[in-house]
Design an enzyme around this catalytic site. Structure first.
Site, PDB file in Angstrom:
ATOM      1  N   GLU A 148       0.843  -1.206   0.000  1.00  8.52           N
ATOM      2  CA  GLU A 148       0.000   0.000   0.000  1.00  8.52           C
ATOM      3  C   GLU A 148       0.872   1.248   0.000  1.00  8.52           C
ATOM      4  OE1 GLU A 148      -2.735  -0.376   3.267  1.00  8.52           O
ATOM      5  OE2 GLU A 148      -3.893  -1.952   2.280  1.00  8.52           O
ATOM      6  N   HIS A 196      -7.925   1.631   1.514  1.00  9.41           N
ATOM      7  CA  HIS A 196      -7.851   1.206   2.916  1.00  9.41           C
ATOM      8  C   HIS A 196      -8.686   2.133   3.818  1.00  9.41           C
ATOM      9  CE1 HIS A 196      -5.114  -1.116   5.914  1.00  9.41           C
ATOM     10  NE2 HIS A 196      -6.317  -0.912   6.420  1.00  9.41           N
TER      11      HIS A 196
END
Length: 529
Positions: free
Chosen positions: A261, A279
């Site tokens: 990420e 997220h």
């Protein structure tokens, strides 16, 4: 005295600082600025982070005063828990702060997949009116499979049942009674994959669960089925998911979490049959506020030396209210034990008897170790490093429980073997509506003495005049005896006196009394709160 320094390394809700209160020197630093972070950690007693700040071994080594790392959220991928534990630093998180937000996001993703909401929005925003291209499906009477029926999975089950869905679940640790209570049928993983129209995964990320949904599992799904991952990146094999979406092995997917990420080069991002979000599971005002307040409370407890229910590197977990009053009692018993032992310990048994055994009493073992080492080691003893101190010294520690307690509702006994061959034991209980802490046993002698700040414990041969001897010596030294109890096994044999005094006794007075009564055991124990 200077206030403990609490370092806030990322933006947290204002309620977090309010929850900390006025007792701390609250400082801020950009946790992503590594040199600034390491410099700021030099004075920090606690650090509060979210997900961007890396609290690794280097950061912990740069913080000699650090006692607690608090993650305002659930995941702890950015905290080196092993290094923290080795340094005696408590790690806490906010495990329930985002469960509602994560559950609601999951339901949002399922609805988005069912009705093609993101794609339809994007098309219309570009001036395209494609009603027929975005015909969806209803959730009503569809089968939803939940992998992991924990707190978030249970919330999702409740919410989706309101849509008239049939909810099934796979969770090897859920009991049949719990599943029935939730109105959910438990099935095997293969059955869930084959029967479900929508699948959502809510498992912790472990070596066993990483990639648990791969090529084989995706092939078992219906070609009309959708899969959602709002839990942890990597639970679904991303390469396998890409192939399944391209080949239309499944109808679509929604992903909020990724192995890396942000997922800058992920081929998943360009597919038309996937919904992706950055997220967002905990990204609500409510979740952030709850997380901040939760860890602020944990920091206050940790810096006060209390046991913290949300500590992830301390055994014990959530402490039942019935068990909690026993924690300070057992800490004090540990200090009394150490004072009497006055020597290296090889083993320690923490025995709990009575009604307490119906509860999780593992916290009492930690409390005993903390008490034992509080006044015998140079470093500050916490619930984190107390087990490490025992391990480093080769002390074998056991927790023993038994339901029988003959004289008291509950009694807790610490029994230890010493390197010189001696065995020492102390026992305590809580009595009455006010839960008075009492010492009820020392080395097999039965007594009942309220635990106070300073005790003198003496063992000697029972004979007339002993009380007069030490009473006179203490009186002449200006030491007031607030309480006293004498226990003996038989007349003329060995006797034990436990005195409660209002102030510490000078060493020379203690030595005179010890010699005068020819004591085989003579110790003063000062209890540290």
């Amino acid at each position: 005295m200077s206030k403990p320094v609490v370092l806030i390394a990322e933006e947290l809700s204002p309620a977090t600082v309010e929850a900390l209160g006025p007792d701390f020197d609250v400082r801020s630093v950009d946790g992503t600025d590594r040199p600034a972070l390491l410099a700021a950690l030099a004075d920090a007693d606690a650090i509060l982070v979210r997900s961007a700040t890396k609290v690794d071994a280097e950061a912990i080594a740069a913080a000699p005063k650090l006692k607690v790392v608090a993650r305002a959220g659930v995941g702890l991928d950015n905290v080196d828990i092993k290094a923290a534990t080795a340094a005696g630093v408590m790690v806490v998180n906010a495990p329930t702060s985002n469960i509602i937000s994560a559950a609601e996001l999951t339901v949002g993703h399922i609805l988005s997949l069912a009705r093609h909401i993101p794609a339809a929005h994007a098309a219309l925003a570009q001036g395209e009116w494609k009603r027929s291209a975005y015909t969806g499906v209803e959730l009503y009477e569809k089968t939803v499979g939940i992998i992991g029926l924990g707190r978030i999975g249970a919330l999702i089950a409740t919410r989706l049942q309101a849509f008239g869905t049939n909810v099934i679940a796979y969770d090897p640790y859920i009991t049949a009674a719990r599943a029935q209570q939730l109105g959910v049928q438990t099935v095997s993983l293969d059955e869930l994959l084959e029967q479900s129209d929508f699948i959502t995964i809510h498992m912790p990320k472990t070596p066993e669960t990483t990639g648990m949904i791969g090529t084989e599992q995706l092939a078992r799904m219906k070609p009309t089925a959708f899969v959602v991952n709002v839990a942890r990146g990597g639970l679904i094999d991303e390469d396998a998911l890409h192939d399944a979406l391209v080949n239309r092995t499944i109808a679509g997917a929604a992903v909020d979490v990724f192995v890396s990420e942000p997922p800058r080069d992920s081929p998943l991002l360009g597919l038309p049959n996937i919904v992706v979000t950055p997220h967002l599971g905990a990204s609500t005002d409510e979740a952030q506020e709850k997380a901040g307040i939760s860890v602020a409370k944990s920091v206050r407890l940790a810096l006060a030396g209390e046991l913290v229910p949300d500590a992830v590197n301390v055994a014990g977990g959530v402490i039942d209210p019935y068990v909690r009053p026993g924690i300070p009692l057992v800490e004090k018993l540990g200090q009394l034990f150490a004072g009497i032992a006055n020597g290296p310990l090889t083993s320690l048994d923490v025995e709990v008897r009575g009604e307490l055994v119906d509860y999780d009493v593992s916290a009492l073992k930690l409390a005993a170790l903390k008490g034992v080492f509080t006044n015998v080691v140079s470093e500050t003893v916490s619930y984190v490093n107390a087990p490490l101190l025992a391990e480093q010294r080769g002390v074998d520690v056991r927790l023993i429980t038994a339901p029988e307690s003959l004289e008291y509702r509950n009694v807790i006994t610490l029994t230890g073997a010493l390197a010189d061959g001696r065995q020492v034991s102390v026992a305590g209980t809580l009595t009455g509506p006010k839960q008075i802490e009492k010492l009820v046993g020392v080395d097999g002698y039965e007594l009942e003495v309220p635990i106070a700040t300073t005790h003198i414990i003496m063992e000697y041969t029972d004979r007339p005049g002993i009380v007069a001897v030490y009473g006179r010596e203490f009186g002449e030294a200006g030491i007031n005896i607030a309480g006293m109890q004498i226990a003996r096994r038989e007349a003329g044999g060995q006797a034990l006196s436990v005195l409660t005094v209002d102030s510490p006794v000078p060493a020379e007075v203690l030595e005179r009394v010890r010699e005068a009564i020819e004591a085989s055991l003579f110790v003063e124990v000062d209890i540290t709160e």
